[in-house]
Motif scaffolding. Structure first.
Motif, short mmCIF file in Angstrom:
data_model
loop_
_atom_site.label_atom_id
_atom_site.label_comp_id
_atom_site.label_asym_id
_atom_site.label_seq_id
_atom_site.Cartn_x
_atom_site.Cartn_y
_atom_site.Cartn_z
N GLU A 100 0.83 -1.21 0.00
CA GLU A 100 0.00 0.00 0.00
C GLU A 100 0.86 1.26 0.00
OE1 GLU A 100 -2.80 -0.24 3.22
OE2 GLU A 100 -3.74 -2.04 2.40
N LEU A 101 1.93 1.26 0.80
CA LEU A 101 2.81 2.43 0.85
C LEU A 101 3.48 2.69 -0.50
CD1 LEU A 101 4.60 1.92 4.29
CD2 LEU A 101 3.08 3.80 3.66
N LEU A 102 3.89 1.62 -1.18
CA LEU A 102 4.59 1.76 -2.46
C LEU A 102 3.65 1.78 -3.65
CD1 LEU A 102 7.62 -0.65 -1.85
CD2 LEU A 102 7.52 1.84 -1.54
N ASN A 103 2.36 1.54 -3.40
CA ASN A 103 1.35 1.52 -4.45
C ASN A 103 1.67 0.46 -5.52
OD1 ASN A 103 -1.10 2.34 -5.54
ND2 ASN A 103 -0.13 3.87 -6.85
N VAL A 104 2.03 -0.73 -5.04
CA VAL A 104 2.29 -1.87 -5.92
C VAL A 104 1.50 -3.07 -5.38
CG1 VAL A 104 4.61 -1.08 -6.56
CG2 VAL A 104 4.34 -2.67 -4.66
N PRO A 105 1.20 -4.04 -6.23
CA PRO A 105 0.52 -5.25 -5.74
C PRO A 105 1.44 -6.06 -4.81
CG PRO A 105 0.38 -5.08 -8.14
CD PRO A 105 1.35 -4.03 -7.69
N GLU A 106 0.84 -6.78 -3.89
CA GLU A 106 1.63 -7.65 -3.01
C GLU A 106 2.43 -8.67 -3.81
OE1 GLU A 106 0.13 -9.26 0.85
OE2 GLU A 106 -1.72 -8.25 0.20
N GLY A 107 1.88 -9.12 -4.92
CA GLY A 107 2.59 -10.07 -5.78
C GLY A 107 3.89 -9.50 -6.32
N THR A 108 3.93 -8.19 -6.53
CA THR A 108 5.16 -7.55 -6.99
C THR A 108 6.23 -7.66 -5.92
OG1 THR A 108 3.96 -6.04 -8.44
CG2 THR A 108 6.16 -5.35 -7.75
N GLY A 140 15.33 -11.26 -6.19
CA GLY A 140 16.45 -10.51 -5.65
C GLY A 140 16.85 -9.34 -6.54
N ARG A 141 16.06 -9.08 -7.57
CA ARG A 141 16.38 -8.03 -8.54
C ARG A 141 16.22 -6.63 -7.96
NH1 ARG A 141 13.15 -5.54 -12.50
NH2 ARG A 141 11.43 -6.85 -11.83
N VAL A 142 15.26 -6.48 -7.05
CA VAL A 142 15.01 -5.17 -6.43
C VAL A 142 15.52 -5.23 -4.99
CG1 VAL A 142 13.22 -3.55 -5.74
CG2 VAL A 142 13.03 -4.76 -7.91
N PRO A 143 16.43 -4.33 -4.63
CA PRO A 143 17.08 -4.39 -3.32
C PRO A 143 16.22 -3.80 -2.19
CG PRO A 143 17.96 -2.55 -4.56
CD PRO A 143 16.99 -3.26 -5.47
N LEU A 144 15.22 -4.55 -1.77
CA LEU A 144 14.38 -4.13 -0.65
C LEU A 144 14.50 -5.20 0.43
CD1 LEU A 144 12.36 -2.21 0.64
CD2 LEU A 144 10.53 -3.37 -0.62
N PRO A 145 15.31 -4.92 1.46
CA PRO A 145 15.53 -5.93 2.51
C PRO A 145 14.23 -6.32 3.22
CG PRO A 145 17.06 -4.09 2.74
CD PRO A 145 16.03 -3.69 1.73
N TYR A 146 14.18 -7.56 3.67
CA TYR A 146 13.02 -8.05 4.41
C TYR A 146 13.48 -9.05 5.46
CZ TYR A 146 13.33 -12.16 1.37
OH TYR A 146 13.77 -13.27 0.69
N LEU A 147 12.60 -9.29 6.42
CA LEU A 147 12.84 -10.27 7.48
C LEU A 147 11.94 -11.46 7.21
CD1 LEU A 147 12.42 -7.71 10.38
CD2 LEU A 147 14.58 -8.59 9.54
N LYS A 148 12.43 -12.65 7.55
CA LYS A 148 11.59 -13.83 7.39
C LYS A 148 11.72 -14.67 8.66
CE LYS A 148 10.39 -17.58 4.32
NZ LYS A 148 10.62 -18.22 3.04
N PHE A 149 10.60 -14.85 9.32
CA PHE A 149 10.52 -15.67 10.53
C PHE A 149 9.62 -16.84 10.20
CE2 PHE A 149 10.77 -11.19 11.85
CZ PHE A 149 11.98 -11.21 12.51
N GLY A 150 10.21 -17.99 9.92
CA GLY A 150 9.41 -19.12 9.45
C GLY A 150 8.80 -18.71 8.12
N GLY A 151 7.49 -18.69 8.03
CA GLY A 151 6.82 -18.27 6.80
C GLY A 151 6.30 -16.84 6.85
N ILE A 152 6.66 -16.11 7.90
CA ILE A 152 6.16 -14.74 8.06
C ILE A 152 7.18 -13.76 7.51
CG2 ILE A 152 5.47 -12.98 9.73
CD1 ILE A 152 4.55 -15.30 11.53
N ILE A 153 6.73 -12.89 6.61
CA ILE A 153 7.57 -11.87 6.00
C ILE A 153 7.24 -10.53 6.63
CG2 ILE A 153 8.14 -10.66 3.84
CD1 ILE A 153 8.99 -13.58 3.78
N ARG A 154 8.26 -9.77 6.97
CA ARG A 154 8.09 -8.41 7.48
C ARG A 154 9.18 -7.53 6.87
NH1 ARG A 154 3.88 -10.08 8.35
NH2 ARG A 154 2.78 -10.29 10.30
#
Length: 72
Positions: A23-31, A39-53
């Motif tokens: 919503e903040l970036l105005n892109v679909p979640e699938g994007t 890994g083409r777009v450098p946006l770091p994320y956290l992964k705890f099991g199957g949870i993405i943040r």
């Protein structure tokens, strides 16, 4: 000995779900999923099991790094 972290740096409100980032970036979640997968777009994320943040600071830095046509 484990390094202690400032609890303020781990505030739950600073860890955003993919839906909020989309919503903040105005892109679909699938994007976002495609960016994570490729890994083409450098946006770091956290992964705890199957949870993405995403850390709010990383999203803000991503936006600033991709700002075009304006004074920084």
């Amino acid at each position: 000995m484990a390094k202690q972290t400032d609890s303020a740096s781990l505030a739950p409100s600073d860890n955003l779900a993919p839906r909020a980032v989309a919503e903040l970036l105005n892109v679909p979640e699938g994007t976002l999923a495609a960016w994570r997968s490729s890994g083409r777009v450098p946006l770091p994320y956290l992964k705890f099991g199957g949870i993405i943040r995403y850390r709010r600071a990383d999203v803000e830095a991503f936006v600033q790094a991709n700002l075009r046509g304006a004074c920084r």
